[in-house]
Design a protein around this motif. Sequence first.
Motif, short mmCIF file in Angstrom:
data_model
loop_
_atom_site.label_atom_id
_atom_site.label_comp_id
_atom_site.label_asym_id
_atom_site.label_seq_id
_atom_site.Cartn_x
_atom_site.Cartn_y
_atom_site.Cartn_z
N GLY A 45 0.80 -1.22 0.00
CA GLY A 45 0.00 0.00 0.00
C GLY A 45 0.82 1.26 0.00
N THR A 46 2.17 1.13 0.06
CA THR A 46 3.02 2.32 0.13
C THR A 46 3.96 2.44 -1.08
N ALA A 47 3.71 1.67 -2.14
CA ALA A 47 4.60 1.72 -3.30
C ALA A 47 4.63 3.12 -3.91
N ALA A 48 3.48 3.82 -3.93
CA ALA A 48 3.45 5.17 -4.49
C ALA A 48 4.29 6.11 -3.64
N HIS A 49 4.25 5.94 -2.33
CA HIS A 49 5.08 6.77 -1.44
C HIS A 49 6.56 6.51 -1.70
N LEU A 50 6.92 5.27 -1.92
CA LEU A 50 8.32 4.96 -2.22
C LEU A 50 8.74 5.61 -3.54
N ALA A 51 7.90 5.52 -4.57
CA ALA A 51 8.24 6.12 -5.85
C ALA A 51 8.39 7.63 -5.71
N LEU A 52 7.51 8.27 -4.96
CA LEU A 52 7.63 9.71 -4.73
C LEU A 52 8.88 10.03 -3.91
N GLY A 53 9.22 9.16 -2.94
CA GLY A 53 10.44 9.36 -2.18
C GLY A 53 11.68 9.28 -3.06
N LEU A 94 1.80 -5.83 -10.72
CA LEU A 94 0.55 -5.93 -9.97
C LEU A 94 0.70 -5.61 -8.49
N GLU A 95 1.78 -6.07 -7.86
CA GLU A 95 1.91 -5.93 -6.41
C GLU A 95 2.34 -4.54 -5.98
N ALA A 96 2.53 -3.62 -6.93
CA ALA A 96 2.74 -2.22 -6.56
C ALA A 96 1.40 -1.50 -6.38
N GLY A 97 0.33 -2.14 -6.86
CA GLY A 97 -0.99 -1.54 -6.75
C GLY A 97 -1.35 -0.76 -8.01
N ASN A 98 -2.62 -0.79 -8.35
CA ASN A 98 -3.11 -0.09 -9.54
C ASN A 98 -3.43 1.35 -9.18
N ASP A 99 -2.40 2.09 -8.79
CA ASP A 99 -2.55 3.39 -8.17
C ASP A 99 -2.14 4.49 -9.14
N PRO A 100 -3.02 5.43 -9.48
CA PRO A 100 -2.64 6.53 -10.38
C PRO A 100 -1.46 7.34 -9.84
N PRO A 103 -1.03 10.47 -3.28
CA PRO A 103 -1.34 9.07 -2.96
C PRO A 103 -2.35 8.96 -1.83
N ALA A 104 -3.07 7.87 -1.82
CA ALA A 104 -4.04 7.64 -0.75
C ALA A 104 -3.33 7.51 0.59
N LYS A 105 -3.98 7.98 1.63
CA LYS A 105 -3.41 7.86 2.96
C LYS A 105 -3.37 6.40 3.39
N VAL A 106 -2.28 6.04 4.03
CA VAL A 106 -2.10 4.66 4.46
C VAL A 106 -2.72 4.49 5.84
N LYS A 107 -3.61 3.51 5.95
CA LYS A 107 -4.25 3.24 7.23
C LYS A 107 -3.31 2.39 8.08
#
Length: 888
Positions: free
Chosen positions: A456-464, A532-538, A777-781
């Motif tokens: 759920g944090t792949a987008a955060h990693l890419a932005l980092g 797939l396991e990075a999530g289908n996240d825009p 990115p969506a907030k991580v719960k």
Amino acid sequence: MSDKVTLTIDGVQVTVPKGTLIVEAAKQIDNEIPVFCYHGKMDPVGMCRMCLVEVGQPAIDRGTGKPELDQDGNPVVRFFPKPMTACTTTVSEGMVVKVDTSEAAVDDRKAVLEFLLTSHPLDCPVCDKGGECPLQDLTVRHGPGNSRFDYEDKQHFPKRYPLGDLIVLDMERCIICARCVRFQQEIAFDPVLAIENRGRRAHIVSYSKPGFDSHYSGNTTDICPVGALTTRDFRFGARAWEMTNVPSLCNHCGVGCNTVLGTRSGTIRRVMPRQNETVNELWICDKGRFGHHFNGSPNRLTTPLVRKGDDLVEATWGEALALIAKEFGDIKAAHGADALGGIAGAHLSNEDLYVFQKLFREVIGTNNIDHRVGLSAALDDTTAFTVGVGIDTNLGHVGKGTTILNIGADLDQDAPILYLRVAGASVKRGAHVINAGGRRTKLDAQAQTTLRYRYGTAAHLALGLLASVVKQGLSSDDWVKSRTTGFADLEKALQNYAPDKVADITGIEADVIDAAAKAFAEAENGIIIFGLEAGNDPALKAALEALALVTGHAGKANNGLIAVLPQANSRGAVDMGILPDRLPGYKPVETNAGLSAQEMLQSGKVKGLLIAAADPAPDSDSYKQALEQLDFLVVQELFLTETALLADVVLPARGMAERDGSYTNLERRVQTFDTAVPAPPKAWADWLIFTGIAGQMGADWAYASADGVMAEITQRVSLYAGMGFKNLTAPISLQRKTEHYIYEGMSFTADVREGVQWATAAENDSSPQIPLRFVEPAKVKSDEKGLTLVAPRMLYDGGRLLAEAETVAAHLLEPELMLSGHDARKMGLANGDEVTVSQNGATVTVPVRINRTVSEGVALMPRNLAGRPAEKLVGPDGLYSTVNVEKS
């Protein structure tokens, strides 16, 4: 100093690059030095001694340091006292090699063959390798003609020894060339084979459990030079000269491996790799090799069916098409064109998909079309249009100076041959591989850097990573200024995603993120692979696109993005506009964007559906209910699937081996496949079915072939200009010179077609500047209790096509919950225990299996299995969800 050397082989001069082996230099002048153990894709070992040649070097005067000259002024050549192996000896300036002109080398080759044949059985008439066997051919060409060895002293071994459930070893035929062992070690990175004992007692064994545990085992039968290794699928199936070999493609994933279908009497007898150095080189995975039996399955649909009451009964094509036209016409008249919709699976060819969207957009008048159901629902991508890998990208060539960032893709499971190429780039050629994922995968062993993020944090990693590149001043300023817009806004947005700010979210330390960002940005070439396991996240896709653009790793060969999409033609489906908001060629729908597949299956707005090569019914109970409530449902398929059982009309389609067409692979390479076997008499190609429906609804289309459809595509879709079948099927000259099959292990002749890539926006200097996009990115719960259930794709899943292959039935996964050892002990669970997994009212009961690749706090349940248990818990288009797990 020149990087070339000139030598003489059997009196013929040849100039080759420094470091070339004698055996390769000889091939340049059509001098085939016989080999058994040597293979151009593996390190030379000189085991079989079949390639012995005499080698001489120019004599050097020790006093002057210059070459000695004879009375005639020619260099004096001094030969080594004994023959040398041509497969391990590199060339040097002035070297003289005697192959067939050396009596000693000729005698040695005869002796080697005599020794090999002392215990080799004379069963050529029943051997699968007969007719394409290097040992046969080399014995005729170089052998002694008779043996001095006593027949009674032959060494006997088991002749049907199962190395695994797919591969059979005839120990008596084996000549211990070690090609199979070395392939598994050097190419597949599955060291599951070994040589046991010595001398005449030496034989090949597998120490893995289960035996020969590898996704690539079938390749060893291709490269075996003597027929010692055979597949259960082809063993005693046909003789080589009886078969017709037809160029085709694998249709089980998006890599687009080139294959040859060996056919006899109208059936496929075997599938073998077809050389394409830019796609699959010489290899295919076992799923592609053994998963072809759906083509000739007795369970195939063979005639149109229409519903009469509760039953589906046989009908003619005329009756079925007329009924479809009437019912669709009535729905359109009563509710409007947007009450109709279409879902097309990404197994269909480009030609099928183009005609499908044309039917709905130009004849029916709606944009309600989509391909994102099943596996395709979990990952889609349009970044390829802007920053896909550049034309002429070749993962088989990249090495030192290249960094490959793989994020969220278990390549060994998702795209096996892509895994071989990425791992080989790292181990053999020195590329820097960064493997980022939520769990351990096979690529970790070959990666220089491993990043383990929380799901759920792949987008955060890419932005980092992107923020770190900007912070460290590693941006490609000239590229950013000339080819992009919006850098200042992006830089401002990234302030909230610096490595120290995303470290706690992702679970990866800030300095590790900085080091990975530096390795990627400073590389000469940079390739990003995501799955797939990075999530289908825009947000993820926007960040990765920006990362490629900001670092200048776009718009040229061996740079850019590759999305590991799930189906054979997932990229082609997007190219052909099988999306509600995109036309062919990625052009946006200006007005009246249509409904997505999920919306069509849940909104109640659609009254009639045409579903081709897709089976959404088992993915969700709500999908099944929506299909049952439709006024009219048409399904065209190979089999009577769960969705087809709900249909009002079922139309029989042709399998890909029964027609021709094209696919577009992960790297945007458009490739063709040919007709190999006859289809059931009443089955039609999908493009022809859509054409028939359009004709019944008033259209006047005149397509006579898939070639004709592609001709129109080249005119109306600018990306595909120049991609007519004539260009796509034109054979090319091989990048690797393989005049004779003794060098590679395959004897058939089939066209080598490289395919054609379309250019990205980043490669087109005349295209507008590319905006650097930022998506929050969506907030991580972090306060949810329970395990994080992840639904990855595994190679041997429950797909309908693979279910027809009895050969791999034992490999097909059953639903289960994979847990880490820590979590299993914490919950008091052991292998095989039944557990109940629940989330938001959905509950499934499955056995537990402890898996060392699973991280603590995470549970895995593969998707696309029987009953779709994972999809019921995470949703048809979901990747992960927090679940409760209780022992049953």
